[in-house]
Enzyme design. Sequence first.
Site, PDB file in Angstrom:
ATOM      1  CD  GLN A 374      -1.301  -2.420   1.849  1.00 42.91           C
ATOM      2  OE1 GLN A 374      -0.142  -2.512   2.149  1.00 42.91           O
ATOM      3  NE2 GLN A 374      -2.010  -3.373   2.277  1.00 42.91           N
ATOM      4  CG  ASP A 426      -9.325  -2.397  -1.406  1.00 42.19           C
ATOM      5  OD1 ASP A 426     -10.440  -2.728  -1.946  1.00 42.19           O
ATOM      6  OD2 ASP A 426      -8.908  -3.072  -0.698  1.00 42.19           O
TER       7      ASP A 426
END
Length: 574
Positions: A374, A426
């Site tokens: 991420q 996401d």
Amino acid sequence: MIKTTIRTISLILAAAAATLLLTSSAEQERSSFTIHLIGDSTMAPKDLSGGNPERGWGMMFPNFLDDSVKVINYAHNGRSTKSFMTLGHWAKVEANLQKGDYLFIQFGHNDSKQSDTTRYAAAWGAYQDNLRHYIKVAREKGATPVLLTPVSRRWFKADTLDETCLEDYPQAMKQVAEQENVTLLDITKVTMDWLKSLGDTASREYFMWVAPGTVPAMPEGKTDNTHTNAKGARKVAGLVCSEIAKQLPEIARHFVYYDIVVAQDGTGDYFTVQEAIDACPDYSHEEITRILIRNGVYNEMVTIPHNKFRLHIIGESADSTVISCGKYARQMWPGRDFNVGTSGSAGFYIHSSYVTLENLTILNPAGEGKEIGQAVALFTNGDHLFFKNCRIIANQDTIYTYGRWNKEGGPCRNYFLNCYIEGTTDFIFGPSIAYFENCTIHSKKNSYVTAASTPEGQKYGYVFHNCRLTAAEGVDKVYLGRPWRPYANTVFIDCELGSHIHPDGWKSWPRELWPSGEGTAFYAEYGSYGPGASPDTRVKWSTQLTRKQAAEYTFEKVMHQDTDTKAWNPEDNR
């Protein structure tokens, strides 16, 4: 002190409002023009190499004017009314002067140098003749000349300012202004009054008093009572604006006010965004601090700590004012044997409340892949956060709406208006309430747009209203969301869905991690349109709202909490 200057100018402008009403219609219609600055080192641009802290007030002056006014600073170190012409500077100005422009003329410091025949111009002789020449040419060009008496030197004797430090030059200029019927801004007087109010010791922090060993360009230090640093130049520019407000209302109507300016070319108060934030007052519950960030790519991690309230951070332009930080989850903490993780991967952190970001790009360029993980661009951990005309760009986990509870115990709230948000997987996720209005949500690969983790019992999570969902070429299977936690809450109202949106619309989370969200998450749409709108094929555990149900998702209702003493108007942040 910066905020004090701004408040002073604001009061003067209010007093000038009546004058504005009397301004002729022709002057009112002069919506764009150029101000040409000619003068000496107290006004001039500076070489910033070696960390040189010196600034001329002309460098700061454009920060007080809106975009319809262009400022060209021709001032040059060491120039007098005579040498500015003989060394060729004036020819450039003369070639560029246009009808409707202004010519600001400020000389005097170097005209007095009798030992230098290339610069010397006697106050009651050549100095006045040269001023008249500048005035004559400006008028022939259809421009408006304005005379500014010189900036006072900081010459103190026993804490008393020497008011003879500029000899007869201010008086000589005043005589020319009167004889030629030219507007005069008495900068000598206002800077002397300012210096006298501060006294000898306090005024040093505005001038080039440099301690040895603190600036590479000046290893031995410097004591200079004529030239200002950034703080002093900002102050003098503010005083110039105060005088403009009194006498030139057609210019004053173009004033804008920022408490702090960030610019990489030295024309601001600071070079970095973080320096500007650190300089903001602590726990300012009432007064807003406005920060302008000039165009540029600012490669830095930015943190707004919990004690910096009511900040309004404005980029010069959304495309060209970029705050970039390439942190990522798999990189190691310095000196530790573990990685920073998702929460530690952000480039821009907001831990405070009542903060507005406007006209900015927030970028995490780290990329993606197993070695990256991420890489968050924006991490929000405060209440009443407003993002307007921003571009927020990363890959996986672009925006982390991390904040759960505000100080009253209610959920943290975020509002995104007219923003562009780009990512892969996401890329809008977390537990906060967030309202997205008129935004473009761009998917760069087949994956998921949202991953809300709304706490159980919280009525609202993410609401997208009048948004447009787009995708990169070749992307054709994107889900509106999947529940990062069982009670995820995400609703799309009147949104345009591109053909990349999967007919199912929503996807459950892998069951081995936590409950899938089927039967507990609330995923809903109303009024979706475009090729990706397919209400009949959506997963059975999602909802198609009725008009009455959709009416519960207005901005006012989503953002209201019982603990609020009044409804939140995001414009009040600004």
